[in-house]
Write a protein that holds these residues in place. Structure first.
Motif, PDB file in Angstrom:
ATOM      1  N   VAL A  88       0.853  -1.193   0.000  1.00 40.59           N
ATOM      2  CA  VAL A  88       0.000   0.000   0.000  1.00 40.59           C
ATOM      3  C   VAL A  88       0.888   1.242   0.000  1.00 40.59           C
ATOM      4  O   VAL A  88       2.034   1.207   0.431  1.00 40.59           O
ATOM      5  CB  VAL A  88      -0.952   0.027   1.223  1.00 40.59           C
ATOM      6  N   GLU A  89       0.320   2.325  -0.499  1.00 39.80           N
ATOM      7  CA  GLU A  89       1.030   3.606  -0.482  1.00 39.80           C
ATOM      8  C   GLU A  89       0.970   4.165   0.934  1.00 39.80           C
ATOM      9  O   GLU A  89       0.064   3.863   1.710  1.00 39.80           O
ATOM     10  CB  GLU A  89       0.359   4.589  -1.452  1.00 39.80           C
ATOM     11  N   ASP A  90       1.910   5.027   1.278  1.00 42.68           N
ATOM     12  CA  ASP A  90       1.934   5.634   2.613  1.00 42.68           C
ATOM     13  C   ASP A  90       0.642   6.376   2.888  1.00 42.68           C
ATOM     14  O   ASP A  90       0.194   7.187   2.080  1.00 42.68           O
ATOM     15  CB  ASP A  90       3.112   6.608   2.746  1.00 42.68           C
ATOM     16  N   GLY A  91       0.012   6.086   3.995  1.00 46.32           N
ATOM     17  CA  GLY A  91      -1.207   6.762   4.409  1.00 46.32           C
ATOM     18  C   GLY A  91      -2.454   6.292   3.686  1.00 46.32           C
ATOM     19  O   GLY A  91      -3.533   6.771   3.960  1.00 46.32           O
ATOM     20  N   ASN A  92      -2.337   5.370   2.766  1.00 40.13           N
ATOM     21  CA  ASN A  92      -3.493   4.901   1.998  1.00 40.13           C
ATOM     22  C   ASN A  92      -3.823   3.469   2.402  1.00 40.13           C
ATOM     23  O   ASN A  92      -3.888   2.585   1.568  1.00 40.13           O
ATOM     24  CB  ASN A  92      -3.193   4.990   0.493  1.00 40.13           C
ATOM     25  N   VAL A  93      -4.023   3.255   3.694  1.00 40.62           N
ATOM     26  CA  VAL A  93      -4.286   1.911   4.202  1.00 40.62           C
ATOM     27  C   VAL A  93      -5.781   1.753   4.429  1.00 40.62           C
ATOM     28  O   VAL A  93      -6.321   2.109   5.466  1.00 40.62           O
ATOM     29  CB  VAL A  93      -3.512   1.660   5.526  1.00 40.62           C
ATOM     30  N   GLU A  94      -6.479   1.263   3.405  1.00 35.99           N
ATOM     31  CA  GLU A  94      -7.900   0.978   3.526  1.00 35.99           C
ATOM     32  C   GLU A  94      -8.048  -0.526   3.713  1.00 35.99           C
ATOM     33  O   GLU A  94      -7.635  -1.300   2.861  1.00 35.99           O
ATOM     34  CB  GLU A  94      -8.656   1.410   2.281  1.00 35.99           C
ATOM     35  N   MET A  95      -8.637  -0.910   4.815  1.00 37.89           N
ATOM     36  CA  MET A  95      -8.782  -2.332   5.113  1.00 37.89           C
ATOM     37  C   MET A  95     -10.145  -2.815   4.652  1.00 37.89           C
ATOM     38  O   MET A  95     -11.156  -2.221   4.986  1.00 37.89           O
ATOM     39  CB  MET A  95      -8.618  -2.602   6.608  1.00 37.89           C
ATOM     40  N   ASN A  96     -10.142  -3.862   3.888  1.00 42.90           N
ATOM     41  CA  ASN A  96     -11.347  -4.527   3.441  1.00 42.90           C
ATOM     42  C   ASN A  96     -11.615  -5.679   4.403  1.00 42.90           C
ATOM     43  O   ASN A  96     -10.692  -6.398   4.768  1.00 42.90           O
ATOM     44  CB  ASN A  96     -11.147  -5.040   2.011  1.00 42.90           C
ATOM     45  N   ILE A 104       1.503  -3.516   4.049  1.00 45.20           N
ATOM     46  CA  ILE A 104       2.889  -3.096   4.284  1.00 45.20           C
ATOM     47  C   ILE A 104       3.132  -1.809   3.514  1.00 45.20           C
ATOM     48  O   ILE A 104       2.656  -1.618   2.404  1.00 45.20           O
ATOM     49  CB  ILE A 104       3.907  -4.170   3.862  1.00 45.20           C
ATOM     50  N   THR A 105       3.881  -0.908   4.133  1.00 43.49           N
ATOM     51  CA  THR A 105       4.194   0.364   3.497  1.00 43.49           C
ATOM     52  C   THR A 105       5.696   0.533   3.293  1.00 43.49           C
ATOM     53  O   THR A 105       6.114   1.359   2.501  1.00 43.49           O
ATOM     54  CB  THR A 105       3.673   1.541   4.342  1.00 43.49           C
TER      55      THR A 105
END
Length: 172
Positions: A88-96, A104-105
């Motif tokens: 994932v991109e930094d700060g773009n952690v969307e959990m499904n 991981i970033t």
């Protein structure tokens, strides 16, 4: 043991990782389990889309006590290992809710905590020296696997104790 994410993604070939981890720290606060050797691992890591898939085998020899007779047990535990990591991109952690992948970033994945966690989760909750272990006598402590004792181990529920003489033949 670290997986370099960018290197794995650009390479597009699986990477095999083999080695050992020290288990003393894993079992530091667990007196019921005694590691008899290091945690051995043999895993493959590969990139697939936005994921890193890691699978393989881990094993460790562990000393324990039988939960019924308290005899020492030495057991080699072999566990299949599978874990998914999602890039994932930094700060773009969307959990499904359906996604079981670990986000991981960073540029590296340290597998050591995941391998250690899998070992601890797979340890037997109530280890047995053998499937038909008879245990210990609750009155005298005799190991019933080695010999029997003459103790009366029938326990009557105190609420029903008055009924235990009901079916005895009456003497005149």
């Amino acid at each position: 043991m670290l997986i370099k994410v960018q290197e794995l993604v650009t390479r597009q070939e699986p990477v095999q990782l083999q080695g050992t981890l020290d288990t003393k720290e894993i079992f530091r606060n667990s007196p019921e389990y005694n590691p008899l050797g290091p945690l051995e691992f043999d895993v493959n890591a590969r990139a697939a889309d936005d994921r890193i898939l890691v699978s393989g085998q881990i094993s460790c020899s562990v000393g324990m006590q039988c939960s019924r007779c308290l005899d020492p047990i030495e057991e080699k535990i072999d566990i299949p290992f599978e874990e998914q990591f999602r890039i994932v991109e930094d700060g773009n952690v969307e959990m499904n809710a359906d996604d079981e992948a670990v986000p991981i970033t960073g540029e590296r994945i340290d597998l050591a905590p995941f391998l250690a966690e899998e070992l601890v989760v797979q340890l037997p909750y109530a280890p047995l020296c053998k499937e038909d272990c008879k245990g210990l006598c609750p009155k005298c402590g005799t190991n019933w696997n080695e010999q029997s004792c003459g103790c009366d181990t029938v326990v009557v529920d105190p609420r029903l104790a008055a009924l235990q003489d009901w079916f005895k033949p009456q003497q005149e």
